[in-house]
Design a protein around this motif. Structure first.
Motif, PDB file in Angstrom:
ATOM      1  N   UNK A 120       0.829  -1.209   0.000  1.00  0.00           N
ATOM      2  CA  UNK A 120       0.000   0.000   0.000  1.00  0.00           C
ATOM      3  C   UNK A 120       0.861   1.256   0.000  1.00  0.00           C
ATOM      4  N   UNK A 121       1.925   1.245   0.795  1.00  0.00           N
ATOM      5  CA  UNK A 121       2.810   2.410   0.840  1.00  0.00           C
ATOM      6  C   UNK A 121       3.507   2.636  -0.490  1.00  0.00           C
ATOM      7  N   UNK A 122       3.861   1.564  -1.177  1.00  0.00           N
ATOM      8  CA  UNK A 122       4.456   1.735  -2.506  1.00  0.00           C
ATOM      9  C   UNK A 122       3.502   2.473  -3.435  1.00  0.00           C
ATOM     10  N   UNK A 123       2.235   2.063  -3.409  1.00  0.00           N
ATOM     11  CA  UNK A 123       1.259   2.699  -4.287  1.00  0.00           C
ATOM     12  C   UNK A 123       1.095   4.169  -3.934  1.00  0.00           C
ATOM     13  N   UNK A 124       0.922   4.465  -2.651  1.00  0.00           N
ATOM     14  CA  UNK A 124       0.746   5.856  -2.218  1.00  0.00           C
ATOM     15  C   UNK A 124       1.908   6.720  -2.687  1.00  0.00           C
ATOM     16  N   UNK A 125       3.120   6.216  -2.521  1.00  0.00           N
ATOM     17  CA  UNK A 125       4.308   7.009  -2.855  1.00  0.00           C
ATOM     18  C   UNK A 125       4.585   7.044  -4.349  1.00  0.00           C
ATOM     19  N   UNK A 126       4.570   5.877  -5.003  1.00  0.00           N
ATOM     20  CA  UNK A 126       5.040   5.794  -6.377  1.00  0.00           C
ATOM     21  C   UNK A 126       4.022   6.285  -7.402  1.00  0.00           C
ATOM     22  N   UNK A 127       2.735   6.051  -7.143  1.00  0.00           N
ATOM     23  CA  UNK A 127       1.738   6.527  -8.104  1.00  0.00           C
ATOM     24  C   UNK A 127       1.720   8.049  -8.146  1.00  0.00           C
ATOM     25  N   UNK A 128       1.997   8.675  -7.023  1.00  0.00           N
ATOM     26  CA  UNK A 128       2.069  10.140  -6.999  1.00  0.00           C
ATOM     27  C   UNK A 128       3.191  10.669  -7.878  1.00  0.00           C
ATOM     28  N   UNK A 129       4.185   9.813  -8.176  1.00  0.00           N
ATOM     29  CA  UNK A 129       5.348  10.250  -8.961  1.00  0.00           C
ATOM     30  C   UNK A 129       5.226   9.948 -10.449  1.00  0.00           C
ATOM     31  N   UNK A 130       4.162   9.242 -10.856  1.00  0.00           N
ATOM     32  CA  UNK A 130       3.978   8.939 -12.277  1.00  0.00           C
ATOM     33  C   UNK A 130       3.723  10.244 -13.039  1.00  0.00           C
TER      34      UNK A 130
END
Length: 503
Positions: A120-130
């Motif tokens: 979940x933390x990966x999604x929160x952090x990484x999707x914001x950077x797409x």
């Protein structure tokens, strides 16, 4: 949870790396890394699927049942153990309250939920950077908010079972970050509530291809649960949290109670109008998918071809019979017959109400109550080695009963009673409750929750919220319990790997 989505290997690795060198820094021109995987909407959706995949650890055929129910249910007074459980000392420890911090079952439960947090933390952090040109802003916001809902869900599961937990608020990319202190409960609840409030921006519903994904209603329901639980933990702010619980639960809209209670637990009525949040399953194994288990063997008693692991307790059977045969059917509360098989005229009426046969045909005249809930709907389903029974994680009946509890504790008892009666009428075919005082409503809520949620594993958290764990365990003859067992100890595996937690 969208079915049949494969979990990216990169995400699986991220939850389990142990080298002092961050493997994510090792890049190869022909392999995805953390910097190259999160490229567009498709990657964001795949990452979110990985976060959903850890719900109740359903992706593991065996661990799903053999961890979830021993850890969550074996403490409860509404169940007792079956004949096979003594073959598993680590399960017996949970039932007898004789466990140490090395118990393998709650250690797995702890690590499974933290794996979900990592995804979940990966999604929160990484999707914001797409990059903005690779994903629509509205889609980005929805995916991040779904991940925040899941992050809150996993933290809530942990906080309901441990007095203190490690709050994981970011994606860990180096060994040093693995060590973190335990958070105080108020700080953990603050973080959970913040995530759930963000998740209330989610859509009201999803299309048929995305059934089971978190919605606005699910976010508000779990926000209500968090506030209700916190109200009892923080007496000086009790009314404040109760008001917040009512406000959140008022916003769980668009749902209604399902008349066919049994259908919600036997795979015949998945994602029904009462389902607020539900674990999705499928018998399909195409392309390596694995969303089926042998849950019906674990829940089923030996006479029904199960492994005889878990049975309804005398306490539960007595609670079902407590009000007598006053239902509009002329029998006990209808939830009793949908929840358990037991020796009675209904199951021995020649109409084949136990998978086409009478109760005595299966049980050879013995009187052995057995769970019906979470067994297949028919004989063919019982014959199958696998089942795909959805697990309702949050139902509208829970929303109504939590709201009734909060209203009653606020002194708004008259507003609580109709909510209780709605559940009684629709699910139990029972007449309106007779009491009108705050104490009478408290007692009725406990009764309704006991018979509404067997095997859904809310009972322990209810008892602890009400300060009744010791009383209930004593009444059930569970001599191994004392108040030091209200929560599980932090697993030894976590202590050994986290130098900021002492033994």
């Amino acid at each position: 949870m969208k079915s049949k989505i494969m979990i990216p290997a990169l995400l699986l690795m991220a939850a389990s790396f142990s080298s002092c060198e961050d493997y994510l820094t090792v890049e190869s021109p022909d392999q995805l890394t953390s910097s190259s995987f999160w490229r567009d909407r498709s990657d964001a959706e795949a990452g979110l699927a990985a976060a959903y995949s850890q719900l109740e650890y359903y992706i593991d055929t065996w661990e799903f049942a053999e961890v979830k129910w021993p850890v969550e249910a074996f403490r409860e007074d509404v169940v007792t153990i079956g004949s096979d459980v003594p073959n598993y000392p680590n399960w017996m420890e949970l039932y007898n309250f004789s466990y140490t911090n090395g118990n393998s079952q709650f250690s797995s439960y702890w690590s499974n939920n933290y794996r979900g947090l990592s995804f979940s933390n990966q999604v929160v952090q990484k999707v914001a950077e797409i990059p903005d040109d690779k994903i629509e802003a509205s889609v980005r916001d929805q995916i991040v908010n779904e991940a925040r809902f899941l992050r809150a869900y996993y933290h809530t599961k942990l906080l309901l079972n441990w007095e203190k937990i490690v709050v994981r608020d970011h994606f860990i990319t180096n060994q040093a970050d693995l060590s973190a202190p335990l958070s105080e409960r108020d700080a953990a609840w603050d973080f959970i509530i913040q995530d759930l409030e963000a998740a209330t921006a989610l859509p009201v519903s999803h299309d048929a291809d995305h059934l089971g994904r978190a919605t606005k209603g699910a976010a508000y329901a779990y926000l209500g649960l968090a506030c209700l639980t916190r109200a009892y933990e923080e007496p000086s702010r009790k009314n404040e949290w109760l008001e917040k619980a009512v406000s959140a639960l008022d916003n769980v809209k668009g749902y209604s109670l399902e008349k066919d209670y049994a259908s919600m637990f036997n795979a015949s009525n998945k994602n029904c109008k009462e389902s607020v949040f539900e674990l999705q399953t499928s018998m399909s194994n195409a392309n390596g998918a694995n969303y089926r288990t042998q849950l019906h063997r674990w829940i089923g008693c030996s006479e029904l071809w199960g492994w005889d692991e878990i049975l309804p307790s005398t306490t539960l059977m007595n609670e079902f019979r407590k009000e007598g045969e006053i239902a509009s059917t002329g029998r006990y509360d209808s939830r009793m017959y949908a929840t358990v098989f037991f020796k009675c005229d209904y199951f021995n009426n020649g109409e084949g109400n136990v998978f086409g046969y009478d109760y005595d045909a299966w049980f050879k005249g013995a009187d052995k109550p057995a769970f019906r809930k979470f067994l297949p709907a028919d004989y063919a389903g019982m014959e199958s080695n696998y089942c795909a029974i959805n697990i309702p994680l949050m139902r509208y009946s829970n929303v109504l009963l939590m709201k009734a509890e909060a209203l009653n504790e606020l002194g708004r008892t008259a507003q609580a009673i109709p909510l209780i009666n709605e559940v009684r009428d629709v699910h139990g075919d029972m007449p309106a409750m007779t009491g009108t005082t705050q104490e009478a409503v408290r007692a009725q809520i406990e009764h309704e929750r006991m018979i509404e949620f067997p095997l859904e594993n809310w009972r322990w958290y209810d008892l602890r919220r009400w300060g009744k764990t010791a009383q209930a365990m004593q009444a059930a003859g569970r001599a191994g319990y004392d108040e030091t067992r209200a929560f599980y100890p932090v697993p030894l595996t976590e202590i050994n790997n986290n130098d900021q937690i002492s033994k």
